[in-house]
Design an enzyme around this catalytic site. Structure first.
Site, short mmCIF file in Angstrom:
data_model
loop_
_atom_site.label_atom_id
_atom_site.label_comp_id
_atom_site.label_asym_id
_atom_site.label_seq_id
_atom_site.Cartn_x
_atom_site.Cartn_y
_atom_site.Cartn_z
N GLY A 1 6.89 -1.29 6.52
CA GLY A 1 8.30 -1.67 6.44
C GLY A 1 9.20 -0.75 7.23
N CYS B 1 3.38 8.75 0.48
CA CYS B 1 3.93 7.93 1.55
C CYS B 1 4.14 6.52 0.99
CB CYS B 1 2.95 7.92 2.73
SG CYS B 1 3.42 6.79 4.05
N CYS C 1 -1.08 6.53 9.49
CA CYS C 1 0.11 5.88 10.06
C CYS C 1 -0.25 4.60 10.78
CB CYS C 1 0.74 6.79 11.12
SG CYS C 1 1.66 8.13 10.43
N CYS D 1 1.14 -1.21 15.66
CA CYS D 1 1.18 -1.01 14.20
C CYS D 1 0.67 -2.23 13.43
CB CYS D 1 2.62 -0.70 13.79
SG CYS D 1 2.81 -0.41 12.02
N CYS E 1 6.60 -6.14 7.70
CA CYS E 1 7.65 -5.56 8.53
C CYS E 1 7.98 -6.55 9.63
CB CYS E 1 7.13 -4.25 9.15
SG CYS E 1 8.37 -3.38 10.15
N GLU F 1 0.84 -1.20 0.00
CA GLU F 1 0.00 0.00 0.00
C GLU F 1 0.87 1.25 0.00
OE1 GLU F 1 -3.89 -1.72 2.32
OE2 GLU F 1 -2.45 -0.64 3.55
N CYS G 1 6.36 -3.54 16.30
CA CYS G 1 5.78 -2.50 17.17
C CYS G 1 4.33 -2.89 17.52
CB CYS G 1 5.82 -1.13 16.48
SG CYS G 1 7.49 -0.58 16.09
#
Ligand code: SAH
Length: 345
Positions: free
Chosen positions: A158, A104, A332, A118, A111, A91, A115
């Site tokens: 990522g 972005c 985000c 996320c 990833c 994306e 975290c």
């Protein structure tokens, strides 16, 4: 097969020299690939037919195929799902701002940083993206929206510094005067804090903005939110940031997502001021974007303003970032990877 879009200008010159072609071929082909966004050698009409056939036999041109485009009803943000040749889908997000349009981009499929807040990391990492694939994210969005792109942020899915070589190649190529020529000052790379790579970056002369995802003011709290903090504790990260400024003269950005009752108290703000004391930086406060797999909530009411005021009192440069694209899961930490079988679609 050679992925010709990943060759930078100098490498392309060397490639044509090895073929016994004149140097201006590199300028022509770089222009086709990086300015005119050609997807096929057949489009390169100023090359001879035999050279076009030779290139088609030797090389591929990386391509991002749009499989879905979602538009925010709130703010004009658009989220693109792109599929690459191997079926992996990533994306990217288009963000229209008054001062210029921003894209972005994702730097990996998934990833592996883990975290807790996320969505991009939930299923781990599948593979790194190549520089050509990252360029494609920007080029396709520019072509599909018909808009000029003046800023690129490496803040999609990522960890950019976990894909150091391809990401730095991307930074060089997107800013190359023979290609898109986006000023390095308009490029922002965001990292969860890989200390050796931050140090490596400070040795080079990229004019980019480095953003550090901090999200907690103490080691203990940061470890509960970000597993990477155990590998690179704040006692190593903050000195690396100070050295980065000393070497490059470039002010850092710290990203801090406010999570209700987790990292948003007055004490957290005071600890943050202590941590960042005398470090030339900018703090970006972001409202946490909730993801369905976790029960973290964004700070409510006047908390974000109070937090901001406390930082300002300590003369820390701070803004509350306006979040865009939430209604299309384009904000985000909301980007995900998926896989579409290229055979069956
Ligand atoms: N891996 C890089 C870049 C990707 S994330 C990094 O960690 O910096 C871009 C930013 O969004 C980071 O600051 C990240 O911590 C933040 N983020 C992740 N999930 C979020 C969420 N649910 N809400 C708000 N920000 C989030």
């Amino acid at each position: 097969m050679i992925d010709i879009k990943s060759y930078d200008y100098e490498e392309l010159k060397a490639y044509f020299a090895a073929l016994g072609e004149p140097a201006f071929r590199a300028t022509q082909v770089y222009d086709w690939l990086h300015c005119k966004h050609a997807t096929d050698f057949g489009q390169m009409t100023n090359l001879s037919k035999s050279l076009r056939e030779k290139l088609a036999a030797d090389c591929t041109i990386a391509k991002a195929e749009p499989v879905q485009i979602l538009s925010s009803a709130l703010d004009g943000t658009k989220k693109f799902l792109f599929r690459f040749a191997d079926g992996n889908v990533i994306e990217s997000v288009f963000l229209p701002y008054k001062h210029g349009n921003s894209v972005c981009i994702s730097t990996q499929v998934g990833c592996r940083m883990g975290c807790r807040f996320c969505a991009s990391t939930l299923d781990g990492m599948t593979r790194n993206l190549t520089a050509a694939e990252m360029l494609e994210e920007v080029y396709r969005i520019s072509a599909l929206t018909g808009e000029r792109i003046s800023n690129v942020v490496l803040m999609g899915a990522g960890e950019p510094l976990d894909n150091f070589d391809e990401v730095t190649r991307f930074l060089r190529m997107i800013s190359d005067e023979h290609g898109a020529h986006i000023s390095q000052r308009n490029l922002t790379l965001s990292t969860c804090g890989l200390v050796p790579e931050i140090r490596r970056l400070s040795e080079s002369d990229y004019q980019i903005t480095l953003a550090i995802s901090l999200h907690a003011p103490t080691q203990e709290k940061r470890e509960t939110l970000m597993p990477i903090a155990r590998r690179y504790p704040l006692t190593e990260l903050i000195p690396a940031c100070r050295d980065y400024f000393a070497k490059t003269g470039r002010r850092l950005t710290f990203e801090y997502s406010l999570i209700d009752g987790v990292n948003d108290t007055d004490e957290d703000a005071e600890n943050l001021c202590r941590l960042l004391k005398n470090l030339p930086c900018h703090v970006n406060l972001i409202a946490l974007n909730p993801i369905k797999e976790r029960n973290f909530c964004e700070s409510g009411g006047l908390r974000p303003i109070k937090f901001k005021n406390l930082l300002e009192k300590n003369r820390i440069n701070v803004t509350i970032r306006r979040e865009m694209g939430r209604d299309i899961n384009g904000a985000c930490g909301q980007l995900r990877k998926s896989y579409v079988d290229s055979e069956s679609s």
